[in-house]
Design a protein around this motif. Structure first.
Motif, PDB file in Angstrom:
ATOM      1  N   GLN A 227      -1.588 -22.794  30.021  1.00 39.90           N
ATOM      2  CA  GLN A 227      -1.579 -23.120  28.601  1.00 39.90           C
ATOM      3  C   GLN A 227      -0.155 -23.347  28.098  1.00 39.90           C
ATOM      4  OE1 GLN A 227      -4.067 -19.754  27.101  1.00 39.90           O
ATOM      5  NE2 GLN A 227      -5.499 -21.366  26.456  1.00 39.90           N
TER       6      GLN A 227
ATOM      7  N   PHE B  94      -3.933 -33.450  15.275  1.00 40.88           N
ATOM      8  CA  PHE B  94      -4.154 -32.044  15.632  1.00 40.88           C
ATOM      9  C   PHE B  94      -2.808 -31.382  15.818  1.00 40.88           C
ATOM     10  CE2 PHE B  94      -4.267 -28.677  18.785  1.00 40.88           C
ATOM     11  CZ  PHE B  94      -5.330 -27.888  18.372  1.00 40.88           C
TER      12      PHE B  94
ATOM     13  N   GLU C 238     -10.491 -32.618  20.082  1.00 38.24           N
ATOM     14  CA  GLU C 238      -9.911 -31.451  19.415  1.00 38.24           C
ATOM     15  C   GLU C 238     -10.144 -30.181  20.225  1.00 38.24           C
ATOM     16  OE1 GLU C 238      -9.748 -29.292  15.041  1.00 38.24           O
ATOM     17  OE2 GLU C 238     -10.830 -31.172  15.312  1.00 38.24           O
ATOM     18  N   ALA C 239     -11.325 -30.030  20.802  1.00 34.87           N
ATOM     19  CA  ALA C 239     -11.629 -28.842  21.598  1.00 34.87           C
ATOM     20  C   ALA C 239     -10.740 -28.773  22.837  1.00 34.87           C
ATOM     21  CB  ALA C 239     -13.102 -28.842  22.004  1.00 34.87           C
TER      22      ALA C 239
ATOM     23  N   ALA D 277      -7.183 -27.805  21.640  1.00 35.17           N
ATOM     24  CA  ALA D 277      -7.151 -26.406  21.203  1.00 35.17           C
ATOM     25  C   ALA D 277      -7.159 -25.468  22.404  1.00 35.17           C
ATOM     26  CB  ALA D 277      -8.335 -26.111  20.282  1.00 35.17           C
ATOM     27  N   ASN D 278      -7.891 -25.852  23.445  1.00 40.73           N
ATOM     28  CA  ASN D 278      -7.985 -25.012  24.640  1.00 40.73           C
ATOM     29  C   ASN D 278      -6.691 -24.999  25.438  1.00 40.73           C
ATOM     30  OD1 ASN D 278      -9.710 -23.323  26.372  1.00 40.73           O
ATOM     31  ND2 ASN D 278      -9.472 -24.982  27.860  1.00 40.73           N
TER      32      ASN D 278
ATOM     33  N   GLY E 153      -1.524 -27.274  16.873  1.00 38.00           N
ATOM     34  CA  GLY E 153      -1.940 -25.918  17.180  1.00 38.00           C
ATOM     35  C   GLY E 153      -0.818 -25.135  17.828  1.00 38.00           C
TER      36      GLY E 153
ATOM     37  N   VAL F  36      -3.771 -24.524  24.121  1.00 37.39           N
ATOM     38  CA  VAL F  36      -2.802 -23.667  23.441  1.00 37.39           C
ATOM     39  C   VAL F  36      -3.086 -22.196  23.739  1.00 37.39           C
ATOM     40  CG1 VAL F  36      -1.869 -22.977  21.209  1.00 37.39           C
ATOM     41  CG2 VAL F  36      -2.515 -25.361  21.605  1.00 37.39           C
TER      42      VAL F  36
END
Length: 432
Positions: A21, A39, A8-9, A12-13, A41, A15
């Motif tokens: 990104q 997930f 998940e980390a 998330a990073n 995001g 996005v």
């Protein structure tokens, strides 16, 4: 329960709007037939002038899924094979209404199987989707409007039926075969016989989506201006399905050639389209709009060897045809796409976990599935053969050109976005 905190980390990073990104992404992992991780995001739609209009990326957001679409076209072909309405080794031209002959290999027939496994000897050329008023013949006859001086045929050292070269045009022809056999428009046949049985919302024409589904249609983004210049610092620019809230008129379509010298943004009506003459404008190779939820259902069907919710969608024989190797690389018999395509089935391909096509850095994981890449989208759907383990993902934009050195993968022939997300999801499959 597995700990997916690291996965998940990582996602998330990914996005954001900084270099490397993406504007939005979603992913899921299925283990032993159950979803154990998901997930979402970022955003499915961005309004730089009024951010209050932004829409979040959810598992119901619909996106043009690019080449992940190919398998669905093959599902329809296999259904017709099961109904004895065609055979994989039939000559494709008998369904297209004209002789499909490779000028350098006139004695070798081009079959439906060859279209599906990319050994047909056909090539994309500059464009592979043409307006509904034209016939497919315009690609292949010397006086044709889109002949491109023979650019849709391979060279003499790439023989029909033997040499692999990934070609989107193959699937435009398969879509047209489906129309010719069923006497139904491609998008309508697919909705009734493929999408509905798999519980997939969406379709091929944004203009014809039900209003509630159209409201969930996401945009694909790049950091590239209209002149083709990439800029790390520019805002995200919508390049596909950027309709805001205005749905196009019913039964209209635009062409979908992501790598054409000049994209065709003109709008065409298909009101008078002649079924079976040219399904390329539906983009059977990459134009399906669908969601993560639709990918989940598809993955469960594949893990069930053709069954979904105890209902037979495809026979196990068809499943084996689709997933088994039809072509594999040896003796320089194909273009491997920088080592990412070393074997191919029918609309799906195989990944050897120890090869240059691998997507997991630290573990040897064999996979079957397909990726998609076009207009800024990256997507994938894969399962581990012989198990009920797999994953899917959608990324709706990139900020760098694929030709930019920063886009290259670190341990494989895949692009950095694909490597990052698939490595994280594969690792998630094997967390203790």
């Amino acid at each position: 329960m597995e700990d997916f905190g690291k996965t998940e980390a990582i996602l998330a990073n990914m996005v954001g709007s900084a270099v490397g990104q993406v504007p939005g992404l979603g992913a899921f992992v299925i283990k032993n037939g159950q979803k154990v991780f998901s997930f979402c995001g970022g955003n499915a739609y961005l309004d730089s002038k009024n951010p209050s209009n932004n829409r979040p990326f959810t598992d119901n957001s619909l996106f043009r899924i690019a080449s992940v679409s190919k398998q669905y076209t093959v599902y329809a072909i296999m259904q017709l094979v099961e109904q004895n309405k065609l055979k994989l080794d039939d000559e494709a031209g008998q369904y297209l209404g004209f002789e499909l002959i490779h000028p350098k290999f006139p004695g070798d027939k081009i079959t439906i199987r060859m279209l599906a496994d990319h050994t047909s000897g056909l090539r994309d050329g500059i464009i592979y989707c043409i307006p509904p008023e034209y016939s497919l013949k315009e690609f292949f006859q010397p006086d044709g409007r889109f002949y491109e001086d023979g650019g849709h045929f391979s060279s003499a050292n790439e023989p029909v039926g033997q040499y692999f070269c990934y070609c989107n045009l193959n699937y435009g022809l398969l879509g047209t075969v489906i129309e010719a056999v069923t006497n139904q428009r491609f998008d309508k046949y697919m909705a009734e016989h493929v999408l509905k049985p798999l519980g997939i919302d969406g379709g091929y024409l944004p203009a014809n989506l039900p209003p509630k589904e159209f409201s969930r249609l996401g945009t694909l983004y790049q950091k590239q201006d209209e002149q083709g210049n990439w800029n790390d610092n520019m805002p995200w620019r919508g390049v596909m399905d950027c309709y805001t809230n205005q749905q196009p008129p019913h039964d209209t379509v635009t062409m979908q050639n992501p790598y054409a010298l000049k994209d065709d943004s003109a709008q065409y009506t298909i009101e008078n389209y002649r079924i079976g003459s040219n399904a390329t404008f539906f983009a059977p190779q990459g134009g399906l709009r669908m969601s993560l939820k639709g990918l989940e259902n598809t993955l469960l069907m594949l893990m069930g060897k053709g069954k979904l919710n105890n209902k037979v969608f495809l026979s196990e024989k068809s499943f084996n045809e689709i997933t088994n190797r039809q072509w594999w690389y040896h003796n320089n018999n194909g273009d491997t796409g920088d080592g990412t395509l070393l074997s191919y089935g029918l609309g799906l391909y195989q990944i050897d976990g120890e090869s240059s096509s691998r997507v997991c850095r630290d573990k040897c994981i064999d996979l079957v599935g397909h990726t998609g890449q076009a207009f800024g989208l990256y997507a994938g759907l894969f399962f581990v053969p012989g198990t009920r383990n797999g994953f899917g993902y959608i990324i709706n934009g990139i900020g760098m050109s694929e030709e930019d050195n920063r886009s290259a993968g670190r341990f494989s022939g895949n692009f950095v976005w694909e490597e990052t997300i698939m490595n994280a999801l594969c690792a998630g499959l094997y967390y203790k």
